[in-house]
Design a protein around this motif. Structure first.
Motif, PDB file in Angstrom:
ATOM      1  N   VAL A 157      30.304 -19.143  65.975  1.00  0.00           N
ATOM      2  CA  VAL A 157      28.876 -18.943  65.746  1.00  0.00           C
ATOM      3  C   VAL A 157      28.074 -19.502  66.920  1.00  0.00           C
ATOM      4  O   VAL A 157      27.087 -18.904  67.352  1.00  0.00           O
ATOM      5  CB  VAL A 157      28.438 -19.574  64.405  1.00  0.00           C
ATOM      6  N   ARG A 158      28.511 -20.619  67.482  1.00  0.00           N
ATOM      7  CA  ARG A 158      27.855 -21.185  68.662  1.00  0.00           C
ATOM      8  C   ARG A 158      27.902 -20.191  69.817  1.00  0.00           C
ATOM      9  O   ARG A 158      26.905 -19.964  70.505  1.00  0.00           O
ATOM     10  CB  ARG A 158      28.540 -22.483  69.073  1.00  0.00           C
ATOM     11  N   GLU A 159      29.052 -19.577  70.016  1.00  0.00           N
ATOM     12  CA  GLU A 159      29.219 -18.611  71.093  1.00  0.00           C
ATOM     13  C   GLU A 159      28.284 -17.411  70.907  1.00  0.00           C
ATOM     14  O   GLU A 159      27.642 -16.953  71.851  1.00  0.00           O
ATOM     15  CB  GLU A 159      30.675 -18.143  71.142  1.00  0.00           C
ATOM     16  N   VAL A 160      28.186 -16.917  69.679  1.00  0.00           N
ATOM     17  CA  VAL A 160      27.290 -15.796  69.384  1.00  0.00           C
ATOM     18  C   VAL A 160      25.833 -16.205  69.641  1.00  0.00           C
ATOM     19  O   VAL A 160      25.057 -15.445  70.229  1.00  0.00           O
ATOM     20  CB  VAL A 160      27.473 -15.310  67.925  1.00  0.00           C
ATOM     21  N   ALA A 161      25.472 -17.429  69.229  1.00  0.00           N
ATOM     22  CA  ALA A 161      24.104 -17.906  69.421  1.00  0.00           C
ATOM     23  C   ALA A 161      23.766 -18.032  70.906  1.00  0.00           C
ATOM     24  O   ALA A 161      22.706 -17.585  71.348  1.00  0.00           O
ATOM     25  CB  ALA A 161      23.915 -19.252  68.723  1.00  0.00           C
ATOM     26  N   VAL A 162      24.667 -18.618  71.686  1.00  0.00           N
ATOM     27  CA  VAL A 162      24.401 -18.813  73.111  1.00  0.00           C
ATOM     28  C   VAL A 162      24.293 -17.467  73.829  1.00  0.00           C
ATOM     29  O   VAL A 162      23.417 -17.284  74.683  1.00  0.00           O
ATOM     30  CB  VAL A 162      25.481 -19.715  73.751  1.00  0.00           C
ATOM     31  N   GLY A 191      23.235 -14.697  72.514  1.00  0.00           N
ATOM     32  CA  GLY A 191      21.933 -14.160  72.127  1.00  0.00           C
ATOM     33  C   GLY A 191      20.798 -14.864  72.841  1.00  0.00           C
ATOM     34  O   GLY A 191      19.835 -14.233  73.286  1.00  0.00           O
ATOM     35  N   LEU A 192      20.890 -16.188  72.970  1.00  0.00           N
ATOM     36  CA  LEU A 192      19.847 -16.953  73.647  1.00  0.00           C
ATOM     37  C   LEU A 192      19.759 -16.609  75.131  1.00  0.00           C
ATOM     38  O   LEU A 192      18.690 -16.678  75.728  1.00  0.00           O
ATOM     39  CB  LEU A 192      20.107 -18.451  73.480  1.00  0.00           C
ATOM     40  N   ALA A 193      20.880 -16.242  75.724  1.00  0.00           N
ATOM     41  CA  ALA A 193      20.895 -15.923  77.149  1.00  0.00           C
ATOM     42  C   ALA A 193      20.096 -14.661  77.467  1.00  0.00           C
ATOM     43  O   ALA A 193      19.565 -14.527  78.568  1.00  0.00           O
ATOM     44  CB  ALA A 193      22.333 -15.772  77.640  1.00  0.00           C
ATOM     45  N   VAL A 194      19.983 -13.751  76.506  1.00  0.00           N
ATOM     46  CA  VAL A 194      19.290 -12.482  76.773  1.00  0.00           C
ATOM     47  C   VAL A 194      17.911 -12.389  76.129  1.00  0.00           C
ATOM     48  O   VAL A 194      17.156 -11.468  76.436  1.00  0.00           O
ATOM     49  CB  VAL A 194      20.146 -11.268  76.317  1.00  0.00           C
ATOM     50  N   ILE A 195      17.565 -13.325  75.256  1.00  0.00           N
ATOM     51  CA  ILE A 195      16.276 -13.259  74.567  1.00  0.00           C
ATOM     52  C   ILE A 195      15.170 -13.754  75.509  1.00  0.00           C
ATOM     53  O   ILE A 195      15.374 -14.668  76.288  1.00  0.00           O
ATOM     54  CB  ILE A 195      16.316 -14.084  73.260  1.00  0.00           C
ATOM     55  N   PHE A 219      16.652 -19.562  63.075  1.00  0.00           N
ATOM     56  CA  PHE A 219      15.783 -18.572  63.710  1.00  0.00           C
ATOM     57  C   PHE A 219      16.576 -17.314  64.062  1.00  0.00           C
ATOM     58  O   PHE A 219      16.126 -16.203  63.837  1.00  0.00           O
ATOM     59  CB  PHE A 219      15.150 -19.150  64.982  1.00  0.00           C
ATOM     60  N   LEU A 220      17.770 -17.494  64.613  1.00  0.00           N
ATOM     61  CA  LEU A 220      18.557 -16.365  65.098  1.00  0.00           C
ATOM     62  C   LEU A 220      19.275 -15.593  63.994  1.00  0.00           C
ATOM     63  O   LEU A 220      19.381 -14.381  64.059  1.00  0.00           O
ATOM     64  CB  LEU A 220      19.596 -16.846  66.122  1.00  0.00           C
ATOM     65  N   PHE A 221      19.796 -16.313  62.979  1.00  0.00           N
ATOM     66  CA  PHE A 221      20.688 -15.685  61.999  1.00  0.00           C
ATOM     67  C   PHE A 221      20.155 -15.810  60.584  1.00  0.00           C
ATOM     68  O   PHE A 221      19.705 -16.864  60.175  1.00  0.00           O
ATOM     69  CB  PHE A 221      22.083 -16.316  62.050  1.00  0.00           C
ATOM     70  N   PRO A 274      15.678 -10.264  62.247  1.00  0.00           N
ATOM     71  CA  PRO A 274      14.923  -9.366  63.140  1.00  0.00           C
ATOM     72  C   PRO A 274      14.077 -10.216  64.086  1.00  0.00           C
ATOM     73  O   PRO A 274      13.450 -11.175  63.670  1.00  0.00           O
ATOM     74  CB  PRO A 274      14.054  -8.555  62.186  1.00  0.00           C
ATOM     75  N   LEU A 275      14.110  -9.869  65.346  1.00  0.00           N
ATOM     76  CA  LEU A 275      13.349 -10.627  66.331  1.00  0.00           C
ATOM     77  C   LEU A 275      11.913 -10.153  66.353  1.00  0.00           C
ATOM     78  O   LEU A 275      11.629  -8.990  66.116  1.00  0.00           O
ATOM     79  CB  LEU A 275      13.977 -10.473  67.707  1.00  0.00           C
ATOM     80  N   PRO A 276      11.007 -11.072  66.649  1.00  0.00           N
ATOM     81  CA  PRO A 276       9.586 -10.707  66.661  1.00  0.00           C
ATOM     82  C   PRO A 276       9.257  -9.767  67.788  1.00  0.00           C
ATOM     83  O   PRO A 276       9.918  -9.671  68.744  1.00  0.00           O
ATOM     84  CB  PRO A 276       8.886 -12.044  66.820  1.00  0.00           C
TER      85      PRO A 276
END
Length: 188
Positions: A47-52, A54-58, A158-160, A186-188
């Motif tokens: 889950v950490r890997e998925v979050a990071v 996602g954070l890298a491209v947001i 926030f992400l999931f 869903p992202l804003p």
């Protein structure tokens, strides 16, 4: 953090040799029993890997500090109720309704509006400031080093919307990432 595919939450435990998440229906008997569990370490690393990633491209620059998440049905219902309030006001202004009738009808509509607003989820985009972007991996590592678990959990929320653990598809001791479903918000 995790939800079982049977629809129940998974509770974290640290009993025995290693930490794991187990379905909260594990203690039940009969048809309701669910014996699903998953090792906490591999699940949390995944889950950490998925979050990071996602954070890298947001990109949070230029976004409002708070995003509001509302189902489309609530938005449509809100528009209809606002229209009804305007019509009701016009009827009252033209003396087609008495003040008591107007107030009682208006109260019903306002109650529906307030109930929907109470269910509206507000997510603070500010929680991603300084963490999102191309340096997300280094920024997340710094959060871990400083043991800022509250912020990491806020970012996860926030992400999931959910991390769902499905039944294992293979036998064995390895961690099967195919059984984990990460549902993004869903992202804003």
């Amino acid at each position: 953090m995790a939800t079982c595919a049977c629809g129940m939450r998974m509770a974290g435990t640290n009993g025995g040799r290693y930490a794991y998440y187990r379905c909260t229906r594990a203690a039940l008997n009969g048809e309701q029993k669910c014996g699903r569990s998953v090792s906490a370490g591999p699940l949390e690393r995944f889950v950490r890997e998925v979050a990071v990633k996602g954070l890298a491209v947001i990109d949070v620059s230029g976004r409002p500090l708070v995003s509001t998440v509302r189902p489309e049905s609530d938005v449509q219902a809100e528009e209809k109720d606002q229209k009804k309030l305007r019509e009701l006001n016009q009827l009252w202004l033209s003396d087609d309704l008495s003040t008591s009738e107007y107030q009682s009808m208006r109260a019903v509509i306002l109650k529906r509006i307030k109930e929907r607003q109470r269910r509206t989820v507000q997510r603070p985009v500010a929680v991603l400031e300084g963490i999102a972007g191309p340096d997300a991996e280094a920024n997340w590592t710094e959060l871990e080093r400083s043991e800022n678990y509250a912020r990491m959990n806020a970012i996860y929320r926030f992400l999931f919307s959910a991390v769902i653990v499905h039944p294992p598809k293979t036998r064995g001791r390895g961690f099967d990432t195919d059984r984990v479903e990460v549902k993004p918000n869903p992202l804003p």
